[in-house]
Write an enzyme that holds these catalytic residues in place. Structure first.
Site, mmCIF file in Angstrom:
data_model
loop_
_atom_site.group_PDB
_atom_site.id
_atom_site.type_symbol
_atom_site.label_atom_id
_atom_site.label_comp_id
_atom_site.label_asym_id
_atom_site.label_seq_id
_atom_site.Cartn_x
_atom_site.Cartn_y
_atom_site.Cartn_z
ATOM 1 N N THR A 171 29.956 35.115 40.777
ATOM 2 C CA THR A 171 30.297 36.494 41.131
ATOM 3 C C THR A 171 31.651 36.836 40.516
ATOM 4 O OG1 THR A 171 30.375 38.095 42.954
ATOM 5 C CG2 THR A 171 31.344 35.944 43.397
ATOM 6 N N ASN A 172 32.315 37.884 40.985
ATOM 7 C CA ASN A 172 33.611 38.271 40.414
ATOM 8 C C ASN A 172 34.520 38.813 41.510
ATOM 9 O OD1 ASN A 172 33.150 41.241 40.623
ATOM 10 N ND2 ASN A 172 31.438 40.708 39.282
ATOM 11 N N ASP A 173 35.713 39.239 41.122
ATOM 12 C CA ASP A 173 36.753 39.612 42.087
ATOM 13 C C ASP A 173 36.653 41.033 42.638
ATOM 14 O OD1 ASP A 173 38.147 37.275 42.270
ATOM 15 O OD2 ASP A 173 39.453 37.708 40.557
#
Ligand code: CTP
Ligand code: CA
Length: 224
Positions: free
Chosen positions: A33-35
């Site tokens: 996933t990402n921030d």
């Protein structure tokens, strides 16, 4: 004291806002996933509602809580998000793609937990569907707003993305600027339309950015 109501510039519009990061699974307990916090998308959804729109949020992974009183559909992968957007696409008047959609996903999603094996592990990733680009190709009445978080050549990449994805507006931010990165309550953005730079906003709350963006959108929808 309550703030005065916003001008009802989006009365009668059906707005879909995507927010947060997608989750691309490797196995039942691991994922990429990402921030993205979801804050920008949530601020847009809230402002759109206050401007009179009928709003639906399609959210991936977020650390922030969604605004109250707005329908939220939770999704996982880029493919799930694409399918959720498609279910509401026909009667949608505006799509705001504030989500941070993964560009690649693991080629295989293992049905059971992967076991540790050798000293190195190669993961094969494949491209995900580009939701915005795909909808840009088939839009009829829908007003499309895209986002671009960049670390260099903001203007060039923003214009390229707006063209490639057939957006009506594109919001670009330089994530290296203080107060404009992931997870903050503020943002500093440049807004582009087909003719170039429309507005260059200094650091301000994401809610204020949302209001300025939606005002620029509403004016252009009226002209269309
Ligand atoms: N986007 C999308 N589907 C994807 C990737 C991106 O709909 N698979 C949308 C994002 O929600 C955003 C816009 O496209 O509104 C631009 O995303 P961005 O990641 O900046 O652009 P990319 O085309 O993925 O290019 P790159 O990551 O190489 O800069
Ligand atoms: Ca990307």
């Amino acid at each position: 004291m309550d703030k005065p109501p916003l001008p009802q510039m989006l009365q009668g519009s059906k707005v879909i806002v995507t927010a947060g990061g997608t989750v691309e699974r490797l196995d039942p307990v691991r994922y990429i996933t990402n921030d993205s916090s979801g804050k920008m998308g949530f601020a847009i959804a809230k402002a759109a509602k206050q401007m009179g729109a009928d709003v639906r949020i399609i959210a991936g992974n977020t650390s922030a809580a969604p605004p109250e009183g707005i329908a939220v559909e939770r999704v996982g992968s880029a493919q799930d998000m694409y399918e959720a957007v498609m279910r509401h696409w026909e009667d949608c008047s505006m799509l705001v793609m504030a989500a941070a959609v993964a560009d690649y996903r693991p080629k295989e999603e293992a049905p059971s937990k992967l076991k540790k094996q050798g000293d190195t592990l190669q993961l094969e990733l494949v491209k995900t569907v580009d939701i915005l680009e795909s909808l840009g190709q088939r839009k009829t009445k829908q007003f499309l707003i895209g986002f671009a978080a960049e670390t260099e050549q903001l203007d060039r990449y923003a214009r390229e993305k707006l063209e490639r994805k057939n957006c009506d507006l594109l919001v670009a931010n330089d994530v290296t600027v203080a107060g404009a990165g992931f997870g903050t309550d503020t943002n500093a953005v440049h807004i582009y339309d087909r003719n170039g730079l429309v507005e260059q906003l200094p650091v301000m709350s994401k809610y204020e950015v949302a209001y300025r963006l939606l005002t620029a959108a509403a004016v252009r929808m009226d002209r269309a």
